[in-house]
Design a protein around this motif. Structure first.
Motif, short mmCIF file in Angstrom:
data_model
loop_
_atom_site.label_atom_id
_atom_site.label_comp_id
_atom_site.label_asym_id
_atom_site.label_seq_id
_atom_site.Cartn_x
_atom_site.Cartn_y
_atom_site.Cartn_z
N PRO A 199 14.68 4.32 -10.85
CA PRO A 199 14.34 3.77 -9.53
C PRO A 199 14.27 2.25 -9.56
N LEU A 200 14.88 1.63 -8.57
CA LEU A 200 15.00 0.18 -8.56
C LEU A 200 13.65 -0.52 -8.58
N GLU A 201 12.69 0.01 -7.87
CA GLU A 201 11.38 -0.62 -7.83
C GLU A 201 10.71 -0.58 -9.20
N GLU A 202 10.99 0.47 -9.98
CA GLU A 202 10.42 0.54 -11.32
C GLU A 202 11.01 -0.54 -12.21
N THR A 203 12.32 -0.74 -12.11
CA THR A 203 12.97 -1.80 -12.89
C THR A 203 12.41 -3.16 -12.52
N ARG A 204 12.30 -3.40 -11.24
CA ARG A 204 11.76 -4.68 -10.76
C ARG A 204 10.32 -4.89 -11.25
N ARG A 205 9.52 -3.85 -11.15
CA ARG A 205 8.12 -3.93 -11.56
C ARG A 205 7.98 -4.22 -13.05
N ASN A 206 8.82 -3.58 -13.86
CA ASN A 206 8.76 -3.79 -15.30
C ASN A 206 9.19 -5.21 -15.69
N LEU A 207 10.25 -5.70 -15.07
CA LEU A 207 10.69 -7.06 -15.35
C LEU A 207 9.61 -8.08 -14.98
N GLU A 229 21.69 -3.24 -4.56
CA GLU A 229 20.27 -3.53 -4.67
C GLU A 229 19.89 -3.85 -6.12
N PHE A 230 20.52 -3.15 -7.06
CA PHE A 230 20.27 -3.44 -8.47
C PHE A 230 20.68 -4.88 -8.79
N ARG A 231 21.86 -5.27 -8.35
CA ARG A 231 22.36 -6.62 -8.62
C ARG A 231 21.44 -7.68 -8.04
N ASN A 232 20.83 -7.38 -6.89
CA ASN A 232 19.98 -8.36 -6.22
C ASN A 232 18.60 -8.53 -6.86
N ILE A 233 18.22 -7.57 -7.69
CA ILE A 233 16.90 -7.66 -8.34
C ILE A 233 16.75 -8.99 -9.08
N PHE A 234 17.78 -9.38 -9.79
CA PHE A 234 17.67 -10.53 -10.71
C PHE A 234 17.58 -11.88 -9.98
N PRO A 235 18.47 -12.17 -9.03
CA PRO A 235 18.28 -13.45 -8.31
C PRO A 235 17.01 -13.47 -7.49
N GLU A 236 16.59 -12.33 -6.96
CA GLU A 236 15.35 -12.30 -6.18
C GLU A 236 14.14 -12.58 -7.05
N LEU A 237 14.08 -11.96 -8.23
CA LEU A 237 12.97 -12.22 -9.14
C LEU A 237 12.99 -13.66 -9.64
N ALA A 238 14.18 -14.19 -9.90
CA ALA A 238 14.29 -15.57 -10.36
C ALA A 238 13.75 -16.53 -9.30
N GLU A 239 14.08 -16.27 -8.04
CA GLU A 239 13.60 -17.14 -6.96
C GLU A 239 12.10 -16.99 -6.76
#
Length: 230
Positions: free
Chosen positions: A128-136, A170-180
């Motif tokens: 799940p994308l939210e899990e990946t985002r949360r872990n990062l 949505e997966f691809r967008n996780i990284f620039p969004e977290l960076a910002e």
């Protein structure tokens, strides 16, 4: 940098996952031994540390450790006379959940620059994308909890469209969004100019060859240089 979508047959996804799983336990001890050695050598000097925290792409799966991009970065740093020591904490098969579980141990040393390269295995497994985002986010938070001055660089990743265009986007967008959101540097796509090129990848079609790792090193260096030479 232009973005290149990863387009691989599903066979290669499964190969990537199974190879990572079988190598993970074997590589874990090697990673721990290397970091322990780096810790000992850093004692008593002022050399700064760059820690690459990732999966098989960072570990250089299928290659000699000296051919993996972190080792190539060390060569570049040495050639410029910069006082930095690179630690390769890549572990084949690692997910963001696994990285979150082992981050405490890795941070037993002082880290000046932390390069976070995780997420590819999450995407290939349909986590799940939210899990990946949360872990990062949790990994970055832990790094700053230990040392608020650590510079973090996040590496962007893309996955094939097999799980659906929406999931992939949505997966691809996780990284620039977290960076910002966290005001950290971003490597837009670690596998830029390597993904999908059979001449730059091993037989599994996913892990870069030695020549491919050289391109990964350049992709990383374009961002890392701006951090360590400021």
């Amino acid at each position: 940098m232009r973005n290149l979508m990863l387009i691989f047959p599903m066979f290669f996804f499964l190969s990537f996952i199974s190879c990572g799983d079988s190598a993970q336990k074997e590589n874990k001890n090697e990673v721990e031994e290397e970091i322990s050695s780096e810790n000992e050598s850093a004692v008593g000097n002022e050399t700064k540390t760059i820690l690459f925290f990732g999966n098989s792409l960072t570990a250089g799966m299928g290659l000699d450790p000296e051919e993996a991009f972190p080792a190539l970065i060390q060569q570049k740093i040495d050639s410029l006379g910069l006082d930095y020591e690179v630690v390769n904490a890549g572990l084949s098969g690692e997910t963001t959940s696994g990285g979150r579980n082992r981050i405490d141990w890795v941070l037993n040393q002082n880290v000046d620059v932390f390069v976070l390269e995780l997420g590819a295995n999450d995407g290939l497994r349909g986590v799940p994308l939210e899990e990946t985002r949360r872990n990062l986010q949790a990994i970055m938070d832990k790094v700053w909890e230990e040392n608020p001055d650590t510079e973090i660089i996040l590496t962007g990743m893309q996955i094939p469209p097999n799980l659906g265009q929406e999931y992939g986007a949505e997966f691809r967008n996780i990284f620039p969004e977290l960076a910002e959101e966290n005001d950290v540097k971003l490597i837009p796509f670690l596998l830029e100019d390597v993904a999908g090129n059979p001449e730059l990848n091993q037989q599994d079609g996913i892990h870069p060859t030695a020549e491919g790792q050289k391109i990964l090193a350049q992709n990383v260096w374009e961002v890392l240089e701006t951090v360590i030479t400021e």
